[in-house]
Design a protein around this motif. Structure first.
Motif, PDB file in Angstrom:
ATOM      1  N   TRP A  54     -76.191  -4.767 -85.211  1.00 29.48           N
ATOM      2  CA  TRP A  54     -75.644  -5.584 -86.296  1.00 29.48           C
ATOM      3  C   TRP A  54     -74.789  -6.717 -85.735  1.00 29.48           C
ATOM      4  O   TRP A  54     -74.835  -7.847 -86.232  1.00 29.48           O
ATOM      5  N   SER A  55     -74.009  -6.442 -84.696  1.00 29.86           N
ATOM      6  CA  SER A  55     -73.166  -7.474 -84.082  1.00 29.86           C
ATOM      7  C   SER A  55     -74.016  -8.576 -83.469  1.00 29.86           C
ATOM      8  O   SER A  55     -73.704  -9.768 -83.604  1.00 29.86           O
ATOM      9  N   ILE A  56     -75.092  -8.193 -82.821  1.00 34.06           N
ATOM     10  CA  ILE A  56     -76.004  -9.179 -82.231  1.00 34.06           C
ATOM     11  C   ILE A  56     -76.643 -10.028 -83.324  1.00 34.06           C
ATOM     12  O   ILE A  56     -76.689 -11.259 -83.223  1.00 34.06           O
ATOM     13  N   ALA A  57     -77.112  -9.380 -84.374  1.00 33.29           N
ATOM     14  CA  ALA A  57     -77.741 -10.130 -85.468  1.00 33.29           C
ATOM     15  C   ALA A  57     -76.747 -11.092 -86.122  1.00 33.29           C
ATOM     16  O   ALA A  57     -77.105 -12.240 -86.432  1.00 33.29           O
ATOM     17  N   LEU A 103     -75.889  -8.586 -73.657  1.00 35.85           N
ATOM     18  CA  LEU A 103     -75.618  -7.174 -73.400  1.00 35.85           C
ATOM     19  C   LEU A 103     -76.652  -6.303 -74.104  1.00 35.85           C
ATOM     20  O   LEU A 103     -77.135  -6.633 -75.184  1.00 35.85           O
ATOM     21  N   GLU A 104     -76.965  -5.195 -73.500  1.00 40.11           N
ATOM     22  CA  GLU A 104     -77.928  -4.254 -74.075  1.00 40.11           C
ATOM     23  C   GLU A 104     -77.242  -3.460 -75.192  1.00 40.11           C
ATOM     24  O   GLU A 104     -76.208  -2.825 -74.961  1.00 40.11           O
ATOM     25  N   PRO A 105     -77.783  -3.489 -76.404  1.00 39.53           N
ATOM     26  CA  PRO A 105     -77.144  -2.731 -77.493  1.00 39.53           C
ATOM     27  C   PRO A 105     -77.273  -1.234 -77.256  1.00 39.53           C
ATOM     28  O   PRO A 105     -78.320  -0.752 -76.841  1.00 39.53           O
ATOM     29  N   ILE A 106     -76.176  -0.521 -77.530  1.00 37.33           N
ATOM     30  CA  ILE A 106     -76.224   0.930 -77.328  1.00 37.33           C
ATOM     31  C   ILE A 106     -76.316   1.699 -78.646  1.00 37.33           C
ATOM     32  O   ILE A 106     -76.608   2.879 -78.636  1.00 37.33           O
ATOM     33  N   ASP A 107     -76.053   1.013 -79.752  1.00 33.07           N
ATOM     34  CA  ASP A 107     -76.143   1.702 -81.033  1.00 33.07           C
ATOM     35  C   ASP A 107     -76.414   0.685 -82.143  1.00 33.07           C
ATOM     36  O   ASP A 107     -76.559  -0.516 -81.895  1.00 33.07           O
TER      37      ASP A 107
END
Length: 186
Positions: A22-25, A13-17
């Protein structure tokens, strides 16, 4: 397996903020995709260069991916923002150990002892002392970690920095490996 699928889908998913980054990392770290995690933390530090936690985690991901030079540089940035942080001291000692500078790792750990306050950090310190060849000091730190609990758990160390306690599994993202000399700690 379903949880891993959910994490993989979320990574696409494309990060929006900043929270999404941080969730992706965190997901990348959990999946041992340390190079990708370092790239994501790099994006976070570019958005907010004053974020000591982002620099710290960039350092951690870089160390785990084998980029010790980048790990050292990022940790130095984190330390400039938050100079008296036990987590930064611990990671500094981990980096020194990874480079074979065990004397420096000993010095950092001994000087920073009063800043090592959390049980989570005490476990990591115990692991590092054991890997530095001082298993008695390692066990002492692990007992400190367990002193906040009513019952000291049976703990089994596993590959890739994981350990299992009865009913729980943990991931230690810091130590490159579990303590060599203590596979089971009671």
């Amino acid at each position: 397996p379903a949880g891993l699928l959910e994490i993989d889908v979320g990574l696409d998913l494309e990060p929006i903020d900043r929270f999404d980054l941080w969730s992706i990392a965190a997901a990348q770290m959990y999946l041992f995709r340390f190079t990708s995690a370092a790239e994501t933390f790099d994006k976070i530090t570019q958005k907010d260069p004053s974020d000591a936690d982002a620099w710290f985690h960039h350092s951690l991901a870089s160390l785990r991916s084998g980029d010790v030079l980048s790990a050292s540089a990022s940790l130095a940035r984190s330390r400039r923002i938050r100079p008296f942080d036990g987590w930064i001291d611990w990671l500094s000692a981990e980096i020194a150990h990874s480079e074979g500078r065990d004397g420096e790792a000993h010095r950092v750990l001994e000087e920073a002892t009063t800043r090592f306050s959390s049980a989570a950090l005490a476990l990591r310190i115990g692991s590092l002392w054991s890997r530095l060849g001082d298993p008695s000091r390692g066990k002492e730190w692990i007992r400190r970690a367990d002193s906040q609990r009513l019952i000291s758990p049976h703990r089994e160390w596993r590959e890739a920095g994981r350990f299992v306690e009865e009913g729980r599994s943990h991931l230690l993202l810091g130590p490159p490996a579990p303590p060599d000399s203590m596979k089971t700690i009671e």
